[in-house]
Write a protein that holds these residues in place. Structure first.
Motif, PDB file in Angstrom:
ATOM      1  N   LEU A 105       0.827  -1.203   0.000  1.00  0.00           N
ATOM      2  CA  LEU A 105       0.000   0.000   0.000  1.00  0.00           C
ATOM      3  C   LEU A 105       0.863   1.256   0.000  1.00  0.00           C
ATOM      4  N   ARG A 106       1.980   1.219   0.761  1.00  0.00           N
ATOM      5  CA  ARG A 106       2.881   2.369   0.766  1.00  0.00           C
ATOM      6  C   ARG A 106       3.487   2.570  -0.629  1.00  0.00           C
ATOM      7  N   SER A 107       3.843   1.457  -1.257  1.00  0.00           N
ATOM      8  CA  SER A 107       4.401   1.550  -2.610  1.00  0.00           C
ATOM      9  C   SER A 107       3.369   2.079  -3.603  1.00  0.00           C
ATOM     10  N   VAL A 108       2.128   1.632  -3.417  1.00  0.00           N
ATOM     11  CA  VAL A 108       1.059   2.128  -4.288  1.00  0.00           C
ATOM     12  C   VAL A 108       0.878   3.627  -4.109  1.00  0.00           C
ATOM     13  N   GLY A 109       0.899   4.080  -2.853  1.00  0.00           N
ATOM     14  CA  GLY A 109       0.757   5.516  -2.594  1.00  0.00           C
ATOM     15  C   GLY A 109       1.884   6.327  -3.222  1.00  0.00           C
ATOM     16  N   LEU A 110       3.126   5.829  -3.060  1.00  0.00           N
ATOM     17  CA  LEU A 110       4.267   6.536  -3.652  1.00  0.00           C
ATOM     18  C   LEU A 110       4.180   6.543  -5.181  1.00  0.00           C
ATOM     19  N   ALA A 111       3.769   5.387  -5.730  1.00  0.00           N
ATOM     20  CA  ALA A 111       3.627   5.327  -7.191  1.00  0.00           C
ATOM     21  C   ALA A 111       2.550   6.283  -7.677  1.00  0.00           C
ATOM     22  N   LEU A 112       1.472   6.410  -6.896  1.00  0.00           N
ATOM     23  CA  LEU A 112       0.405   7.334  -7.272  1.00  0.00           C
ATOM     24  C   LEU A 112       0.881   8.780  -7.227  1.00  0.00           C
ATOM     25  N   LEU A 113       1.648   9.115  -6.196  1.00  0.00           N
ATOM     26  CA  LEU A 113       2.202  10.474  -6.120  1.00  0.00           C
ATOM     27  C   LEU A 113       3.152  10.742  -7.285  1.00  0.00           C
ATOM     28  N   ALA A 114       3.982   9.741  -7.604  1.00  0.00           N
ATOM     29  CA  ALA A 114       4.897   9.898  -8.743  1.00  0.00           C
ATOM     30  C   ALA A 114       4.127  10.058 -10.047  1.00  0.00           C
ATOM     31  N   ALA A 115       3.026   9.297 -10.174  1.00  0.00           N
ATOM     32  CA  ALA A 115       2.212   9.415 -11.389  1.00  0.00           C
ATOM     33  C   ALA A 115       1.571  10.789 -11.488  1.00  0.00           C
ATOM     34  N   LEU A 116       1.109  11.316 -10.354  1.00  0.00           N
ATOM     35  CA  LEU A 116       0.529  12.662 -10.358  1.00  0.00           C
ATOM     36  C   LEU A 116       1.562  13.702 -10.784  1.00  0.00           C
ATOM     37  N   ALA A 117       2.765  13.591 -10.204  1.00  0.00           N
ATOM     38  CA  ALA A 117       3.818  14.546 -10.566  1.00  0.00           C
ATOM     39  C   ALA A 117       4.202  14.416 -12.037  1.00  0.00           C
ATOM     40  N   LEU A 118       4.321  13.169 -12.495  1.00  0.00           N
ATOM     41  CA  LEU A 118       4.687  12.950 -13.895  1.00  0.00           C
ATOM     42  C   LEU A 118       3.601  13.441 -14.836  1.00  0.00           C
ATOM     43  N   SER A 119       2.330  13.185 -14.495  1.00  0.00           N
ATOM     44  CA  SER A 119       1.244  13.652 -15.360  1.00  0.00           C
ATOM     45  C   SER A 119       1.183  15.169 -15.379  1.00  0.00           C
ATOM     46  N   LEU A 120       1.479  15.807 -14.234  1.00  0.00           N
ATOM     47  CA  LEU A 120       1.501  17.270 -14.206  1.00  0.00           C
ATOM     48  C   LEU A 120       2.610  17.810 -15.097  1.00  0.00           C
ATOM     49  N   LEU A 121       3.791  17.192 -14.992  1.00  0.00           N
ATOM     50  CA  LEU A 121       4.909  17.626 -15.832  1.00  0.00           C
ATOM     51  C   LEU A 121       4.620  17.371 -17.307  1.00  0.00           C
ATOM     52  N   THR A 122       4.088  16.178 -17.604  1.00  0.00           N
ATOM     53  CA  THR A 122       3.774  15.847 -18.997  1.00  0.00           C
ATOM     54  C   THR A 122       2.717  16.780 -19.564  1.00  0.00           C
ATOM     55  N   GLY A 123       1.660  17.037 -18.767  1.00  0.00           N
ATOM     56  CA  GLY A 123       0.616  17.945 -19.223  1.00  0.00           C
ATOM     57  C   GLY A 123       1.148  19.344 -19.474  1.00  0.00           C
ATOM     58  N   TRP A 124       2.033  19.803 -18.579  1.00  0.00           N
ATOM     59  CA  TRP A 124       2.593  21.145 -18.756  1.00  0.00           C
ATOM     60  C   TRP A 124       3.457  21.218 -20.014  1.00  0.00           C
ATOM     61  N   LEU A 125       4.308  20.186 -20.211  1.00  0.00           N
ATOM     62  CA  LEU A 125       5.157  20.181 -21.403  1.00  0.00           C
ATOM     63  C   LEU A 125       4.318  20.097 -22.675  1.00  0.00           C
ATOM     64  N   LEU A 126       3.274  19.253 -22.639  1.00  0.00           N
ATOM     65  CA  LEU A 126       2.418  19.098 -23.818  1.00  0.00           C
ATOM     66  C   LEU A 126       1.705  20.398 -24.156  1.00  0.00           C
ATOM     67  N   THR A 127       1.107  21.009 -23.133  1.00  0.00           N
ATOM     68  CA  THR A 127       0.391  22.261 -23.402  1.00  0.00           C
ATOM     69  C   THR A 127       1.352  23.377 -23.801  1.00  0.00           C
ATOM     70  N   ARG A 128       2.556  23.354 -23.245  1.00  0.00           N
ATOM     71  CA  ARG A 128       3.544  24.369 -23.639  1.00  0.00           C
ATOM     72  C   ARG A 128       3.890  24.223 -25.118  1.00  0.00           C
ATOM     73  N   LEU A 129       4.062  22.964 -25.551  1.00  0.00           N
ATOM     74  CA  LEU A 129       4.363  22.729 -26.966  1.00  0.00           C
ATOM     75  C   LEU A 129       3.195  23.161 -27.846  1.00  0.00           C
ATOM     76  N   VAL A 130       1.990  22.703 -27.489  1.00  0.00           N
ATOM     77  CA  VAL A 130       0.820  22.993 -28.319  1.00  0.00           C
ATOM     78  C   VAL A 130       0.540  24.486 -28.371  1.00  0.00           C
ATOM     79  N   PHE A 131       0.553  25.124 -27.206  1.00  0.00           N
ATOM     80  CA  PHE A 131       0.162  26.527 -27.178  1.00  0.00           C
ATOM     81  C   PHE A 131       1.254  27.440 -27.715  1.00  0.00           C
TER      82      PHE A 131
END
Length: 456
Positions: free
Chosen positions: A160-186
């Motif tokens: 469960l701790r690993s799942v929580g850490l993986a979820l936090l990492a996924a949130l951070a990665l999705s935020l970074l990916t979304g920002w990079l994607l929108t920066r490119l598109v816009f």
């Protein structure tokens, strides 16, 4: 409250949030599947082992009786310290006969199936979580076999701790990916918006910058730039045509006004009035022809009539026009020859015939008596070329590029009422079919070419 609402109206914010939500949902689904699968696998293995041991001990009881069973349990209990194995054998009254548990779990009936609860180990005296199963032996004894679930619970906590850490990492990665994607598109959209704003301000020469990546954005920018080139070309033609109309129609309109004034003069003789009326009608006919040709050019430039495209046999078209113009050429002492190779492509039959007629009219106008005008149809690469050549004086090299401009008449003495729109219409029809118009001095004479792609 107002600021979050403003942010939600921002497309970039919505895209980033959508990326986060989708990435998080996918990560949660995958991790939940891993967690459930791992727990089911461990539980299944535990049940298999416990069920097999219960069956084995029951066999010992059948073969050797209670004494044999006691010996087997004592032996397994001594070897089970590293395997977290738990055993308990009680008599009819519930007294402990053997095993490493303090007592039979209260409220549990032997043979009631799989149980999970906390029990006290004999050697340590501590309460431990137990996953176990039990049976009632033929002699009334109760036999319970289980496994210490402490390691499993520890595994659950780590997972469960690993799942929580993986979820936090996924949130951070999705935020970074979304920002990079929108920066490119816009950033690319910003280029388009800035260029569009400059064009709206009147700078029609501005184009969307290409970054040389060759990706979809570059290809879209190249397509939009081609569209802007075409728009600039059309606007240029419109300006040229408007200026030419204002300049070149002033004279016939002025002459028409003079004729009308003379018709109202009471001192004019009837014969003179008739001549003035005929001249006025000629001026009106000339103006009507000009406006008709301008309309045809505008329709061709706008691509109107593409829905009427059909397969056109250009060889037959060239031969038919050759037969039609042969008597006209003979009247001026000119020989007209036609050499046409079979070629068929999609196009507007009437407009192609009009373009070819204009080329022949122009050639016959300048061809000297005793010379030849040739009409040839050939294929060059992926293009079909309709070429008309005369043996006249040709055109000054510096004026070749102006031949297809509206109202251009390089030799006013030989226009014969020509408005200078014939070759402009030819060029417009060529562009409508995805082709082009070219002219070249051939010494002697001029060769005008209508170049059409096979995929027109």
């Amino acid at each position: 409250m107002a600021k979050p609402l403003v942010l939600m109206r921002n497309a970039r914010t919505r895209l980033v949030l959508l990326s986060m939500v989708l990435s998080t949902a996918m990560t949660v689904a995958v991790l939940a599947l891993v967690y459930v699968t791992a727990n089911r696998t461990i539980a299944g293995e535990t049940r298999s082992v416990v069920t097999a041991e219960l069956a084995g001990l029951a066999d010992e009881y059948q073969r050797l009786g209670v004494i044999g069973l006691l010996t087997a349990i004592e032996r397994r209990s001594q070897d089970a310290s590293e395997r977290d194995a738990l055993y308990l054998l009680t008599d009819r009254g519930g007294a402990v006969l053997a095993g490493n548990l303090v007592r039979w779990p209260p409220g549990v009936t032997a043979g009631s199936g799989w149980i999970e609860l906390d029990l006290i180990r004999t050697e340590s005296g501590e309460s431990v979580p137990v996953s176990a199963a039990s049976i009632r032996l033929p002699g009334g004894e109760g036999l319970l076999v289980g496994r210490d679930a402490s390691a499993r619970r520890q595994f659950d906590r780590v997972l469960l701790r690993s799942v929580g850490l993986a979820l936090l990492a996924a949130l951070a990665l999705s935020l970074l990916t979304g920002w990079l994607l929108t920066r490119l598109v816009f950033s690319r959209l910003k280029d388009i918006s800035r260029t569009a704003g400059e064009i709206v301000s009147g700078d029609l020469g501005r184009r969307i910058p290409l970054r040389g990546t060759g990706d979809e954005f570059d290809r879209m920018a190249a397509t939009l730039n081609e569209m802007l080139d075409r728009i600039e070309e059309l606007v240029g033609h419109l300006r040229t045509t408007s200026n030419s109309i204002a300049h070149d129609l002033r004279s016939p309109l002025s002459r028409l006004r003079q004729r009308v004034e003379t018709l109202t003069d009471p001192d004019r003789e009837p014969d003179e009035r008739g001549a003035d009326g005929a001249r006025a009608l000629a001026e009106v006919d000339h103006l009507l022809r000009v406006f008709s040709q301008l309309t045809e050019i505008s329709r061709a430039e706008a691509g109107l009539g593409r829905e009427e495209f059909e397969p056109v046999d250009l060889a037959a078209l060239a031969r038919n026009l050759g037969e039609f113009y042969e008597p006209v050429a003979a009247e001026t002492g000119v020989t007209l020859t036609v050499e046409a190779k079979a070629a068929t492509l999609p196009g507007h039959p009437a407009l192609l015939a009009q373009a070819l007629s204009n080329l022949l009219d122009n050639a016959l106008r300048y061809a000297p008596a005793g010379s030849t005008v040739s009409l040839t149809l050939s294929e060059i690469g992926t293009n079909v070329v309709l070429a008309v050549r005369d043996h006249g004086p040709g055109v000054p090299e510096e004026d070749l590029s102006r031949l297809a401009e509206p109202f251009v008449t390089l030799d006013p003495s030989r226009t014969g009422g020509n408005s200078g729109l014939g070759l402009a219409l030819v060029a417009a029809i060529a562009r409508m079919h995805g082709g082009s118009f070219e002219a070249e001095n051939r010494a002697p004479g001029l060769e005008a070419r209508l170049i059409l792609p096979r995929g027109a």
